[in-house]
Scaffold this motif. Structure first.
Motif, PDB file in Angstrom:
ATOM      1  N   PHE A  15       0.855  -1.186   0.000  1.00 12.26           N
ATOM      2  CA  PHE A  15       0.000   0.000   0.000  1.00 12.26           C
ATOM      3  C   PHE A  15       0.887   1.231   0.000  1.00 12.26           C
ATOM      4  CE2 PHE A  15       0.629  -1.286   4.425  1.00 12.26           C
ATOM      5  CZ  PHE A  15       1.027  -0.100   5.038  1.00 12.26           C
ATOM      6  N   GLU A  16       0.325   2.297  -0.524  1.00 15.01           N
ATOM      7  CA  GLU A  16       1.023   3.575  -0.473  1.00 15.01           C
ATOM      8  C   GLU A  16       0.793   4.174   0.898  1.00 15.01           C
ATOM      9  OE1 GLU A  16       0.826   6.702  -3.500  1.00 15.01           O
ATOM     10  OE2 GLU A  16      -0.227   5.201  -4.705  1.00 15.01           O
ATOM     11  N   LEU A  17       1.769   4.878   1.385  1.00 19.96           N
ATOM     12  CA  LEU A  17       1.650   5.558   2.658  1.00 19.96           C
ATOM     13  C   LEU A  17       1.867   7.041   2.421  1.00 19.96           C
ATOM     14  CD1 LEU A  17       1.218   5.373   5.682  1.00 19.96           C
ATOM     15  CD2 LEU A  17       3.669   4.960   5.933  1.00 19.96           C
ATOM     16  N   GLU A  18       0.840   7.806   2.681  1.00 16.40           N
ATOM     17  CA  GLU A  18       0.908   9.260   2.550  1.00 16.40           C
ATOM     18  C   GLU A  18       0.924   9.856   3.951  1.00 16.40           C
ATOM     19  OE1 GLU A  18      -1.530  12.853   0.374  1.00 16.40           O
ATOM     20  OE2 GLU A  18      -2.627  11.047   0.938  1.00 16.40           O
ATOM     21  N   ILE A  19       1.845  10.762   4.176  1.00 17.15           N
ATOM     22  CA  ILE A  19       1.951  11.417   5.474  1.00 17.15           C
ATOM     23  C   ILE A  19       1.659  12.897   5.266  1.00 17.15           C
ATOM     24  CG2 ILE A  19       3.465  11.934   7.421  1.00 17.15           C
ATOM     25  CD1 ILE A  19       5.026   9.327   6.436  1.00 17.15           C
ATOM     26  N   VAL A  20       0.644  13.380   5.977  1.00 12.06           N
ATOM     27  CA  VAL A  20       0.201  14.764   5.814  1.00 12.06           C
ATOM     28  C   VAL A  20       0.392  15.487   7.143  1.00 12.06           C
ATOM     29  CG1 VAL A  20      -1.745  16.259   5.276  1.00 12.06           C
ATOM     30  CG2 VAL A  20      -1.486  14.083   4.072  1.00 12.06           C
ATOM     31  N   ASP A  21       1.127  16.575   7.093  1.00  8.81           N
ATOM     32  CA  ASP A  21       1.356  17.410   8.271  1.00  8.81           C
ATOM     33  C   ASP A  21       0.131  18.296   8.472  1.00  8.81           C
ATOM     34  OD1 ASP A  21       2.201  19.142  10.252  1.00  8.81           O
ATOM     35  OD2 ASP A  21       3.962  19.849   9.172  1.00  8.81           O
ATOM     36  N   VAL A  22      -0.609  18.062   9.547  1.00  8.74           N
ATOM     37  CA  VAL A  22      -1.835  18.826   9.778  1.00  8.74           C
ATOM     38  C   VAL A  22      -1.555  20.309   9.996  1.00  8.74           C
ATOM     39  CG1 VAL A  22      -3.151  16.870  10.656  1.00  8.74           C
ATOM     40  CG2 VAL A  22      -1.920  18.328  12.254  1.00  8.74           C
ATOM     41  N   ASP A  23      -0.358  20.633  10.419  1.00  6.32           N
ATOM     42  CA  ASP A  23      -0.019  22.034  10.663  1.00  6.32           C
ATOM     43  C   ASP A  23       0.264  22.798   9.379  1.00  6.32           C
ATOM     44  OD1 ASP A  23      -0.283  21.750  13.442  1.00  6.32           O
ATOM     45  OD2 ASP A  23       1.763  20.973  13.598  1.00  6.32           O
ATOM     46  N   SER A  24       0.337  22.097   8.250  1.00  2.04           N
ATOM     47  CA  SER A  24       0.654  22.767   6.982  1.00  2.04           C
ATOM     48  C   SER A  24      -0.597  23.294   6.276  1.00  2.04           C
ATOM     49  CB  SER A  24       1.406  21.813   6.049  1.00  2.04           C
ATOM     50  OG  SER A  24       0.553  20.743   5.654  1.00  2.04           O
ATOM     51  N   VAL A  25      -1.783  22.885   6.742  1.00  2.00           N
ATOM     52  CA  VAL A  25      -3.037  23.309   6.119  1.00  2.00           C
ATOM     53  C   VAL A  25      -3.997  23.716   7.236  1.00  2.00           C
ATOM     54  CG1 VAL A  25      -4.973  22.590   4.658  1.00  2.00           C
ATOM     55  CG2 VAL A  25      -2.685  21.684   4.218  1.00  2.00           C
ATOM     56  N   ALA A  26      -4.430  24.965   7.211  1.00  2.00           N
ATOM     57  CA  ALA A  26      -5.268  25.490   8.288  1.00  2.00           C
ATOM     58  C   ALA A  26      -6.513  24.637   8.526  1.00  2.00           C
ATOM     59  CB  ALA A  26      -5.666  26.930   7.995  1.00  2.00           C
ATOM     60  N   GLU A  27      -7.161  24.176   7.468  1.00  2.00           N
ATOM     61  CA  GLU A  27      -8.365  23.356   7.617  1.00  2.00           C
ATOM     62  C   GLU A  27      -8.059  22.053   8.343  1.00  2.00           C
ATOM     63  OE1 GLU A  27     -11.887  21.333   7.646  1.00  2.00           O
ATOM     64  OE2 GLU A  27     -11.520  23.476   7.467  1.00  2.00           O
ATOM     65  N   LEU A  28      -6.937  21.429   8.015  1.00  2.00           N
ATOM     66  CA  LEU A  28      -6.563  20.182   8.696  1.00  2.00           C
ATOM     67  C   LEU A  28      -6.227  20.440  10.160  1.00  2.00           C
ATOM     68  CD1 LEU A  28      -4.378  18.446   5.980  1.00  2.00           C
ATOM     69  CD2 LEU A  28      -6.745  17.918   6.616  1.00  2.00           C
ATOM     70  N   GLU A  29      -5.566  21.550  10.423  1.00  2.00           N
ATOM     71  CA  GLU A  29      -5.226  21.897  11.804  1.00  2.00           C
ATOM     72  C   GLU A  29      -6.502  22.107  12.620  1.00  2.00           C
ATOM     73  OE1 GLU A  29      -2.191  24.781  14.252  1.00  2.00           O
ATOM     74  OE2 GLU A  29      -2.732  25.311  12.203  1.00  2.00           O
ATOM     75  N   ARG A  30      -7.499  22.758  12.028  1.00  2.00           N
ATOM     76  CA  ARG A  30      -8.784  22.943  12.719  1.00  2.00           C
ATOM     77  C   ARG A  30      -9.492  21.603  12.918  1.00  2.00           C
ATOM     78  NH1 ARG A  30      -8.920  27.496   9.565  1.00  2.00           N
ATOM     79  NH2 ARG A  30     -10.072  26.477   7.901  1.00  2.00           N
ATOM     80  N   ARG A  31      -9.478  20.762  11.893  1.00  2.00           N
ATOM     81  CA  ARG A  31     -10.195  19.491  11.957  1.00  2.00           C
ATOM     82  C   ARG A  31      -9.586  18.531  12.970  1.00  2.00           C
ATOM     83  NH1 ARG A  31     -10.367  15.993   6.669  1.00  2.00           N
ATOM     84  NH2 ARG A  31     -11.067  18.001   5.884  1.00  2.00           N
ATOM     85  N   TYR A  32      -8.256  18.421  12.975  1.00  2.00           N
ATOM     86  CA  TYR A  32      -7.615  17.418  13.812  1.00  2.00           C
ATOM     87  C   TYR A  32      -7.042  17.957  15.111  1.00  2.00           C
ATOM     88  CZ  TYR A  32      -8.328  14.366   9.870  1.00  2.00           C
ATOM     89  OH  TYR A  32      -8.905  13.644   8.874  1.00  2.00           O
ATOM     90  N   GLY A  33      -6.658  19.217  15.165  1.00  2.00           N
ATOM     91  CA  GLY A  33      -6.123  19.786  16.395  1.00  2.00           C
ATOM     92  C   GLY A  33      -5.077  18.890  17.024  1.00  2.00           C
ATOM     93  N   GLU A  34      -5.328  18.475  18.253  1.00  2.00           N
ATOM     94  CA  GLU A  34      -4.403  17.581  18.969  1.00  2.00           C
ATOM     95  C   GLU A  34      -4.730  16.118  18.711  1.00  2.00           C
ATOM     96  OE1 GLU A  34      -1.675  18.618  20.669  1.00  2.00           O
ATOM     97  OE2 GLU A  34      -2.245  20.581  19.896  1.00  2.00           O
ATOM     98  N   LYS A  35      -5.699  15.843  17.870  1.00  2.00           N
ATOM     99  CA  LYS A  35      -6.163  14.472  17.598  1.00  2.00           C
ATOM    100  C   LYS A  35      -5.284  13.849  16.508  1.00  2.00           C
ATOM    101  CE  LYS A  35     -10.199  12.435  15.477  1.00  2.00           C
ATOM    102  NZ  LYS A  35     -11.551  12.669  15.003  1.00  2.00           N
ATOM    103  N   VAL A  36      -4.006  13.679  16.802  1.00  3.45           N
ATOM    104  CA  VAL A  36      -3.086  13.060  15.863  1.00  3.45           C
ATOM    105  C   VAL A  36      -2.251  12.031  16.604  1.00  3.45           C
ATOM    106  CG1 VAL A  36      -2.940  14.993  14.264  1.00  3.45           C
ATOM    107  CG2 VAL A  36      -1.341  14.879  16.156  1.00  3.45           C
ATOM    108  N   PRO A  37      -1.767  11.031  15.936  1.00  2.00           N
ATOM    109  CA  PRO A  37      -1.984  10.750  14.527  1.00  2.00           C
ATOM    110  C   PRO A  37      -3.355  10.114  14.285  1.00  2.00           C
ATOM    111  CG  PRO A  37      -0.635   9.030  15.483  1.00  2.00           C
ATOM    112  CD  PRO A  37      -0.852  10.057  16.561  1.00  2.00           C
ATOM    113  N   VAL A  38      -3.811  10.288  13.067  1.00  2.00           N
ATOM    114  CA  VAL A  38      -5.041   9.655  12.611  1.00  2.00           C
ATOM    115  C   VAL A  38      -4.700   8.898  11.333  1.00  2.00           C
ATOM    116  CG1 VAL A  38      -7.408  10.007  11.832  1.00  2.00           C
ATOM    117  CG2 VAL A  38      -6.436  11.550  13.536  1.00  2.00           C
TER     118      VAL A  38
END
Length: 86
Positions: free
Chosen positions: A37-60
């Protein structure tokens, strides 16, 4: 023998300097020996919407719209999930 899961992309929403994120990513890399499988790693702090959505709820860990696990890698859950979609 490795199981094929062609076209499967798992995404880890994470952030820098997060030991839980690092542990999940390392565990997923080990699982890649048995499942392709491919593994994509996304930094939630790099996108404001992701930072709002996940906050401290990482990793997901997600696959498409399916949330597979949160905070810690649940190897059995991920293995069963990948076995179903292969």
């Amino acid at each position: 023998m490795a199981t094929r899961a062609d076209g499967v992309r798992l995404t880890v929403y994470s952030r820098n300097y997060c030991h839980l994120c690092e542990e999940m990513i390392a565990g997923l890399r080990q699982l890649q020996a048995g499942f392709h499988f491919e593994l994509e790693i996304v930094d939630v702090d790099s996108v404001a919407e992701l930072e709002r959505r996940y906050g401290e709820k990482v990793p997901v860990l997600v696959c498409g719209s399916d949330e597979i696990c949160l905070y810690r890698l649940e190897t059995q859950v991920v293995t069963e999930y990948l076995a179903k979609i292969c």
